[in-house]
Design an enzyme around this catalytic site. Structure first.
Site, PDB file in Angstrom:
ATOM      1  N   HIS A 198       0.852  -1.182   0.000  1.00  0.00           N
ATOM      2  CA  HIS A 198       0.000   0.000   0.000  1.00  0.00           C
ATOM      3  C   HIS A 198       0.883   1.225   0.000  1.00  0.00           C
ATOM      4  O   HIS A 198       1.928   1.224   0.638  1.00  0.00           O
ATOM      5  CB  HIS A 198      -0.911   0.006   1.241  1.00  0.00           C
ATOM      6  CG  HIS A 198      -2.050   0.948   1.108  1.00  0.00           C
ATOM      7  ND1 HIS A 198      -1.928   2.282   1.412  1.00  0.00           N
ATOM      8  CD2 HIS A 198      -3.317   0.753   0.670  1.00  0.00           C
ATOM      9  CE1 HIS A 198      -3.082   2.867   1.163  1.00  0.00           C
ATOM     10  NE2 HIS A 198      -3.941   1.971   0.716  1.00  0.00           N
ATOM     11  N   ASP A 249      -7.924  -5.426   0.100  1.00  0.00           N
ATOM     12  CA  ASP A 249      -8.446  -6.237  -0.997  1.00  0.00           C
ATOM     13  C   ASP A 249      -8.022  -7.695  -0.953  1.00  0.00           C
ATOM     14  O   ASP A 249      -8.504  -8.501  -1.733  1.00  0.00           O
ATOM     15  CB  ASP A 249      -8.014  -5.625  -2.338  1.00  0.00           C
ATOM     16  CG  ASP A 249      -8.777  -4.360  -2.603  1.00  0.00           C
ATOM     17  OD1 ASP A 249      -9.954  -4.315  -2.224  1.00  0.00           O
ATOM     18  OD2 ASP A 249      -8.208  -3.426  -3.175  1.00  0.00           O
TER      19      ASP A 249
HETATM   20  N1  ACO Z   1       4.160  -7.444  -4.840  1.00  0.00           N
HETATM   21  C1  ACO Z   1       5.512  -7.471  -4.972  1.00  0.00           C
HETATM   22  N2  ACO Z   1       6.307  -6.406  -4.794  1.00  0.00           N
HETATM   23  C2  ACO Z   1       5.717  -5.241  -4.450  1.00  0.00           C
HETATM   24  C3  ACO Z   1       4.336  -5.142  -4.285  1.00  0.00           C
HETATM   25  C4  ACO Z   1       3.539  -6.316  -4.485  1.00  0.00           C
HETATM   26  N3  ACO Z   1       2.215  -6.283  -4.360  1.00  0.00           N
HETATM   27  N4  ACO Z   1       4.021  -3.870  -3.946  1.00  0.00           N
HETATM   28  C5  ACO Z   1       5.180  -3.200  -3.910  1.00  0.00           C
HETATM   29  N5  ACO Z   1       6.213  -4.049  -4.207  1.00  0.00           N
HETATM   30  C6  ACO Z   1       7.632  -3.705  -4.211  1.00  0.00           C
HETATM   31  C7  ACO Z   1       8.003  -2.823  -5.406  1.00  0.00           C
HETATM   32  O1  ACO Z   1       8.375  -3.600  -6.522  1.00  0.00           O
HETATM   33  C8  ACO Z   1       9.149  -2.032  -4.832  1.00  0.00           C
HETATM   34  O2  ACO Z   1      10.297  -2.863  -4.813  1.00  0.00           O
HETATM   35  P1  ACO Z   1      11.776  -2.224  -5.024  1.00  0.00           P
HETATM   36  O3  ACO Z   1      11.978  -1.294  -3.888  1.00  0.00           O
HETATM   37  O4  ACO Z   1      12.688  -3.409  -5.016  1.00  0.00           O
HETATM   38  O5  ACO Z   1      11.723  -1.533  -6.354  1.00  0.00           O
HETATM   39  C9  ACO Z   1       8.754  -1.796  -3.370  1.00  0.00           C
HETATM   40  O6  ACO Z   1       7.880  -2.919  -3.054  1.00  0.00           O
HETATM   41  C10 ACO Z   1       8.028  -0.490  -3.144  1.00  0.00           C
HETATM   42  O7  ACO Z   1       6.883  -0.458  -3.972  1.00  0.00           O
HETATM   43  P2  ACO Z   1       6.266   0.810  -4.681  1.00  0.00           P
HETATM   44  O8  ACO Z   1       5.801   0.407  -6.048  1.00  0.00           O
HETATM   45  O9  ACO Z   1       7.208   1.974  -4.555  1.00  0.00           O
HETATM   46  O10 ACO Z   1       5.049   1.082  -3.755  1.00  0.00           O
HETATM   47  P3  ACO Z   1       3.880   2.068  -4.097  1.00  0.00           P
HETATM   48  O11 ACO Z   1       3.552   2.748  -2.837  1.00  0.00           O
HETATM   49  O12 ACO Z   1       4.189   2.935  -5.270  1.00  0.00           O
HETATM   50  O13 ACO Z   1       2.712   1.080  -4.583  1.00  0.00           O
HETATM   51  C11 ACO Z   1       0.801  -0.267  -4.611  1.00  0.00           C
HETATM   52  C12 ACO Z   1       1.639   0.736  -3.817  1.00  0.00           C
HETATM   53  C13 ACO Z   1       0.416   0.331  -5.980  1.00  0.00           C
HETATM   54  C14 ACO Z   1      -0.495  -0.530  -3.844  1.00  0.00           C
HETATM   55  C15 ACO Z   1       1.612  -1.571  -4.801  1.00  0.00           C
HETATM   56  O14 ACO Z   1       1.985  -2.089  -3.547  1.00  0.00           O
HETATM   57  C16 ACO Z   1       0.851  -2.594  -5.606  1.00  0.00           C
HETATM   58  O15 ACO Z   1       0.838  -2.543  -6.835  1.00  0.00           O
HETATM   59  N6  ACO Z   1       0.188  -3.597  -4.936  1.00  0.00           N
HETATM   60  C17 ACO Z   1      -0.558  -4.611  -5.609  1.00  0.00           C
HETATM   61  C18 ACO Z   1      -1.897  -4.059  -6.054  1.00  0.00           C
HETATM   62  C19 ACO Z   1      -2.871  -3.852  -4.913  1.00  0.00           C
HETATM   63  O16 ACO Z   1      -3.088  -4.745  -4.086  1.00  0.00           O
HETATM   64  N7  ACO Z   1      -3.501  -2.673  -4.883  1.00  0.00           N
HETATM   65  C20 ACO Z   1      -4.504  -2.332  -3.891  1.00  0.00           C
HETATM   66  C21 ACO Z   1      -4.086  -1.171  -3.079  1.00  0.00           C
HETATM   67  S1  ACO Z   1      -5.284  -0.878  -1.840  1.00  0.00           S
HETATM   68  C22 ACO Z   1      -6.537  -0.056  -2.606  1.00  0.00           C
HETATM   69  O17 ACO Z   1      -6.420   0.570  -3.610  1.00  0.00           O
HETATM   70  C23 ACO Z   1      -7.833  -0.191  -1.960  1.00  0.00           C
END
Ligand code: ACO
Length: 435
Positions: A311, A369
């Site tokens: 998140h 979710d």
């Molecule tokens: N699976 C694997 N790796 C992940 C995930 C994941 N779900 N989420 C983040 N990471 C990793 C990224 O690759 C990144 O790794 P790095 O540092 O080696 O490059 C690190 O964790 C940081 O991630 P960011 O992308 O910078 O986190 P951000 O805050 O931008 O993204 C997000 C948040 C979009 C929710 C992301 O975690 C994601 O795509 N999750 C999966 C989709 C999801 O479940 N969305 C629902 C969100 S809740 C809602 O909207 C109600």
């Protein structure tokens, strides 16, 4: 209350004698915010903040999140207390008006919502224009935007009473339109709303009833639906809410703004995630395949995310996910589902991920979710409706944020800046002269 300093931060442009003092704006809870509105006029620079992760775009009194502590407050009330003791209509009043209602105010508000649950008969014809296999989110975007073509008496956003009626209409009609999108997709007749039912009961009724037989709403499922609605009702300045505010900042009408929010919610990184969780679990197939899938997630080149994890703000745990997990067990017990392979897989995945350094070091925890999709599936809601349901719940949050913005005297049109990295000015050349 926070113990952060009052005062200001000084920003100095190195190599020059230019600096500004950016006053610190105090939040009631949470860190103060440096007011950099004079940055360009005084120093000639902008800030660079892709994804707006460090930028407060507005003041708001509606929702507070502490991502490190896993705290979510609606108007100061913890989400756990509201999920346990309140219901969606009361929470809607709270989000819109800032205080919990008295008994009389609650009654009046309920009446205000229920008297708007039906939609103009001509809106039914819109559905005929869509393909039956259209995604219900595609249909919902269209028909909610189309409300502005029907309710002309609520398009003047400077009129407080019109704003109030538009709020009632949106909260009341979005479930009706959502259920119609579902019925259309499965070829069943539309079901008119029933105002003797609660908000959640009525939504389940419109989704599941058919004219050929009586449909009784299961109270445990209605309670679970209500809780899902409460948990999703608002979440401060997330992508879809910011979209609503940005659209609203231009003076666009509320129906158009909420349609914009629905479009932003649709993406798998946001509201589409619960649908994506079920798809992911289905693709993994069986628990034995989980370790291989987790390895794939950790491999940057595979471009695979563990959906329902991570998140932007919660870097400890998502308090909504905890409640959702409990609700998931309650619903499965009520439905007599003892052995749900998807739930078993989800729990196994959570166990593996939470003990894996990749997820621990990146502070990736299950989000709201991760479990909601399993509950909805158990309740018989088709996967394609998951994000639609999220939109139903979030409508009140969007409307509250839109209303707060319109009533904020400091509000101005949203207009982010950019770092231009394209070509500098150059002269046009006729096609024949281009190499
Ligand atoms: N699976 C694997 N790796 C992940 C995930 C994941 N779900 N989420 C983040 N990471 C990793 C990224 O690759 C990144 O790794 P790095 O540092 O080696 O490059 C690190 O964790 C940081 O991630 P960011 O992308 O910078 O986190 P951000 O805050 O931008 O993204 C997000 C948040 C979009 C929710 C992301 O975690 C994601 O795509 N999750 C999966 C989709 C999801 O479940 N969305 C629902 C969100 S809740 C809602 O909207 C109600």
């Amino acid at each position: 209350m926070n113990d952060m300093p009052n005062g200001s931060v000084t920003i100095t442009l190195e190599g020059t004698n230019k600096s500004i003092r950016a006053p610190l704006v105090q939040a009631t809870v949470g860190p103060p915010v440096a007011d950099i509105r004079k940055l360009y006029s005084d120093l000639g620079i902008f800030t660079f903040d892709p994804g707006f992760g460090m930028t407060a775009a507005c003041e708001s009194k509606i929702t507070y999140i502490d991502g490190d502590q896993g705290i979510l407050l609606y108007r100061g009330y913890p989400i756990e207390q509201l999920a346990e003791s309140s219901d969606f209509i009361e929470v809607s009043y709270l989000l819109l008006h800032g205080e919990l209602p008295t008994a009389a105010q609650l009654e009046e508000f309920k009446k205000g919502v229920t008297m708007h649950t039906m939609v103009h008969e001509q809106i039914r014809r819109f559905y005929d224009g869509f393909r039956r296999d259209a995604h219900p989110m595609a249909v919902l975007c269209g028909v909610v935007g189309a409300l502005s073509a029907f309710y002309h008496d609520t398009l003047d956003i400077t009129d407080e009473r019109q704003r109030e009626i538009a709020a009632f209409r949106l909260i009341a009609k979005v479930p009706t339109l959502a259920a119609m999108a579902y019925k259309y997709s499965i070829g069943q007749p539309f079901v008119y709303p029933r105002n003797d039912l609660s908000y959640a009961e009525n939504f389940l009724y419109m989704l599941n009833a058919v004219p050929a037989e009586e449909y009784k709403v299961n109270p445990i499922l209605a309670k679970a639906m209500d809780r899902i609605l409460v948990l999703h009702a608002d979440h401060e300045q997330n992508a879809s809410t910011s979209t609503v505010r940005l659209a609203g900042s231009t003076g666009a009408n509320p129906y158009a703004c909420i349609a914009a929010g629905i479009a932003a919610l649709w993406g798998p990184a946001h509201g589409g995630a619960n649908e994506a969780v079920l798809k992911m679990l289905g693709e993994i197939g069986k628990p034995e395949n989980i370790p291989a899938f987790i390895s794939q997630v950790k491999d940057k080149n595979a471009h695979t995310k563990l959906m329902g994890f991570g998140h932007r703000v919660y870097k400890n745990f998502d308090p909504r996910a905890k409640i959702m997990k409990e609700t998931c067990h309650e619903v499965l017990a009520e439905l007599g589902i003892k052995d749900e392979p998807l739930l078993d897989m989800a729990m196994e995945m959570e166990r593996i991920a939470l003990s894996d350094d990749y997820f621990i070091s990146r502070k990736l925890y299950p989000n709201v979710d991760f479990y909601s999709g399993i509950i909805l599936k158990a309740m018989g809601i088709p996967t394609s409706m998951f994000t639609v349901l999220f939109a139903v719940a979030r409508t009140v949050g969007w409307v509250s944020q839109w209303k707060e913005m319109i009533e904020d005297p400091s509000q101005r049109i949203g207009r982010p800046r950019q770092v231009y990295t394209g070509a500098t000015s150059r002269d046009y050349r006729e096609v024949a002269a281009r190499g």
